[in-house]
Structures are given as structure tokens and as C-alpha cells.
Motif scaffolding. Sequence first.
Motif, PDB file in Angstrom:
ATOM      1  N   PHE A  87      38.879  44.247  48.523  1.00  0.00           N
ATOM      2  CA  PHE A  87      38.549  44.892  47.257  1.00  0.00           C
ATOM      3  C   PHE A  87      37.116  44.558  46.859  1.00  0.00           C
ATOM      4  O   PHE A  87      36.820  43.475  46.350  1.00  0.00           O
ATOM      5  N   SER A  88      36.215  45.486  47.147  1.00  0.00           N
ATOM      6  CA  SER A  88      34.808  45.251  46.849  1.00  0.00           C
ATOM      7  C   SER A  88      34.086  46.592  46.840  1.00  0.00           C
ATOM      8  O   SER A  88      34.661  47.644  47.134  1.00  0.00           O
ATOM      9  N   GLY A  89      32.818  46.539  46.488  1.00  0.00           N
ATOM     10  CA  GLY A  89      31.950  47.702  46.604  1.00  0.00           C
ATOM     11  C   GLY A  89      32.412  48.909  45.825  1.00  0.00           C
ATOM     12  O   GLY A  89      32.711  48.830  44.626  1.00  0.00           O
ATOM     13  N   ILE A  90      32.519  50.057  46.524  1.00  0.00           N
ATOM     14  CA  ILE A  90      32.796  51.326  45.850  1.00  0.00           C
ATOM     15  C   ILE A  90      34.204  51.429  45.295  1.00  0.00           C
ATOM     16  O   ILE A  90      34.505  52.353  44.549  1.00  0.00           O
ATOM     17  N   LEU A  91      35.101  50.507  45.656  1.00  0.00           N
ATOM     18  CA  LEU A  91      36.455  50.557  45.117  1.00  0.00           C
ATOM     19  C   LEU A  91      36.540  49.971  43.715  1.00  0.00           C
ATOM     20  O   LEU A  91      37.451  50.315  42.951  1.00  0.00           O
ATOM     21  N   LYS A  92      35.637  49.105  43.356  1.00  0.00           N
ATOM     22  CA  LYS A  92      35.751  48.411  42.071  1.00  0.00           C
ATOM     23  C   LYS A  92      35.665  49.320  40.845  1.00  0.00           C
ATOM     24  O   LYS A  92      36.294  49.027  39.832  1.00  0.00           O
ATOM     25  N   PRO A  93      34.899  50.406  40.883  1.00  0.00           N
ATOM     26  CA  PRO A  93      34.849  51.253  39.679  1.00  0.00           C
ATOM     27  C   PRO A  93      36.042  52.184  39.506  1.00  0.00           C
ATOM     28  O   PRO A  93      36.022  53.062  38.640  1.00  0.00           O
ATOM     29  N   VAL A  94      37.103  52.045  40.306  1.00  0.00           N
ATOM     30  CA  VAL A  94      38.238  52.954  40.226  1.00  0.00           C
ATOM     31  C   VAL A  94      38.798  53.003  38.803  1.00  0.00           C
ATOM     32  O   VAL A  94      38.796  52.004  38.075  1.00  0.00           O
ATOM     33  N   ARG A  95      39.313  54.136  38.397  1.00  0.00           N
ATOM     34  CA  ARG A  95      39.694  54.381  37.002  1.00  0.00           C
ATOM     35  C   ARG A  95      40.899  53.554  36.550  1.00  0.00           C
ATOM     36  O   ARG A  95      40.917  53.016  35.437  1.00  0.00           O
ATOM     37  N   ASN A  96      41.943  53.478  37.382  1.00  0.00           N
ATOM     38  CA  ASN A  96      43.163  52.735  37.051  1.00  0.00           C
ATOM     39  C   ASN A  96      43.422  51.695  38.125  1.00  0.00           C
ATOM     40  O   ASN A  96      43.521  52.034  39.312  1.00  0.00           O
ATOM     41  N   LEU A  97      43.572  50.456  37.708  1.00  0.00           N
ATOM     42  CA  LEU A  97      43.663  49.347  38.646  1.00  0.00           C
ATOM     43  C   LEU A  97      44.826  48.439  38.261  1.00  0.00           C
ATOM     44  O   LEU A  97      44.971  48.069  37.091  1.00  0.00           O
ATOM     45  N   ILE A  98      45.662  48.121  39.245  1.00  0.00           N
ATOM     46  CA  ILE A  98      46.706  47.112  39.057  1.00  0.00           C
ATOM     47  C   ILE A  98      46.458  45.988  40.058  1.00  0.00           C
ATOM     48  O   ILE A  98      46.473  46.210  41.268  1.00  0.00           O
ATOM     49  N   MET A  99      46.223  44.782  39.532  1.00  0.00           N
ATOM     50  CA  MET A  99      45.997  43.613  40.369  1.00  0.00           C
ATOM     51  C   MET A  99      47.187  42.666  40.201  1.00  0.00           C
ATOM     52  O   MET A  99      47.622  42.407  39.072  1.00  0.00           O
TER      53      MET A  99
END
Length: 334
Positions: A87-99
Motif C-alpha cells: 500500500f503505497s504511491g498511487i493507491l493512497k489517494p483512493v476515495r474509500n479505504l478500509i484498513m
Amino acid sequence: MKIFKFLYIGVFTLLISTLVISCKDKNSSPLLPSITGSAFDVLVVGDPVIWKDSAGKALFDVLNEDMPGLPQSEPTFNISFIPERDFSGILKPVRNLIMFDVNDKIYTQGKVSYARNRWSKPQAIVKIIAPDQKEFIRIVKEKQTEFVSFLEEAERSRAHAFFARYSNPEGAKIIYDHLGTQVTIPSSLNKYKTGNDFVWLSNGSIDLRQDVIIYRYPYHGPDDFKVENLLQKRDSILKEYIEGPAPGSYMTTEHRFDVTYKEVHTDEGYCVLLRGLWRVEGDLMGGPFVSRTCWDKEHNQIITIEGFVYGPSHKKRNYMRQLESVIYSLKIPE
């Protein structure tokens, strides 16, 4: 039948949409990029071993539940998964995130927390922690309505912000002049029909129709909000104002399927939300609808705003969600 997929399905799609889709916010902080991805995409980040086990399946099943009120099965969210290490780079700005994190050396009980705008704006983040998988499953089931609503509200707010920028002031004025209420109307809804305490707006599309109707009538008492009375009023309004394509045909509720009923307390006071299917009496047309009915206490009136979709060859989830953002924009002036 729902099939649980313990794969990184959707990540490729998410990567592509990340590169080509961006929801711009003119008020965004210059320090944060705009969100990426498509509406109702959710990226899940965590341990792949847990994701493939019973805890991951419990979370997947919640996110993959059918959206209520649709004629065909469509999931509530489009789910992608990525290991935390990737999980880094272009994936981080994703709109909805569940960690999620399951670790008995750090946590003693399960917990769900929420955050916004960490890596982009307007971003919605859910974090789920637990000491073990059993506790993880328990907290997911206990809090599922809460975190699903959090993500749905985030999408509703994004849609409303977009419609506010690209709105139809003429349509909003027609509603206010006829009903004394304020609604944010998308620019696509530019066809109108009015009646006595009634307004109908449509995009007029042959391929995929989106429509909104608004009507009001006197309030007599609490029984007015019983589902059978709301549907009776709905059917009488539809029969009067919305004709079908065949002579003598008209729109009505599809009573052979259940209509869901939910009480909602909002800034507008007491409201109820209905979801169900509509059909045309005397023809083969049909589709889903969602309505919001509120008590205008100041004027002792009931006001209903409803969105419905017609598109036999199209999936309808996102189009219905767009109309939900419209009906939630209803404001009853004091």
C-alpha cells in the motif's frame, strides 16, 4: 449466488481508474490531491493471510451485500484488496479505504475508528482492529451498519458537491415556486412537468432515464407515515401525473415485492425512507425507486421527494445512489 473471492480482484481496475479518474474539489487543500477511483470503490488494506481466512470473509460479505431495492443483484461496494506492504504511491489517494489489523500483542478488544482526508480529499477511511479473528468478526458484525453508512454518506456528500457545482438553477426555482422547498438539482435533469403541489424532473433519456418527483399534501396525524398510507398516496399521485407509453397505462408501485421502510431523523426533522420497485400498469416498464418523506411541521404538511431509474440493459446501483444524493439535498425553509 455470491462467491467469495480471496484474490486481488479489482486492483487492476482500481489502478486504471486511479490514473484516469479524479473527482476535483475546487476547495481542496493544495497539500492534498483529489481522490481517485470510481464511486463506491473500496480498497481493503491488511494482512493477506487474514483476508483469506474467516475474518476477511466476514468483512468481504458485509461489503458485498446486495444493495437493497434493486431489481437485479448488485453489491453495495466494488471491493479490491492489497497487502499492507504494497500500500503505497498511487493507491493512497483512493476515495474509500478500509484498513484492518489483527494482533494480540497490541490489542485487547475490537474497535472501529474513522478518519477523513489523510492522503487525499475528500477521502473516507475506516480502520478495524482486533486481537484475534474471532473478535474481529464480532466487531465487524456489530459495527457493520455504522461503517457502511459512513462510506455511503461519504459518497453521497461527494455527489452532492458535484451537483452543487453543476446544478440546474431553473429546476430548483421551479421546485421552490411550486412547493416552497429547496433542492439541489443536477444539470442533467432539465425536463419538467408541474401540477398541483407536484413537480416532475427528468433527464429525458431514451437509453437510461433518471427522474425525480416531489409532492406535498396536508398532514393529518402519525398514521400518515405508515407504509401502507405512504404507498397509497404515492400510487394516487403517480396515476394522476405519470402516464405510461400505452393508452391508459400509468406508473404505480410493484406491490408483489417488499418495500423497505426506515425511519430517519435529520436536520429536516422526522422523515422516512422507502426503497422498492415501480412498474407501469398496462405496460412492461419497471425499475427501482427510493423516496424520502418528511413532516413539514411549520406548515403542517407532508413532503415527499423520490428518485427512480429506468434502464433495462444497465446496472442501476450508481444511478440510484446519485438520485439519493438529490433527495437528501431537500431543505424545508423555516
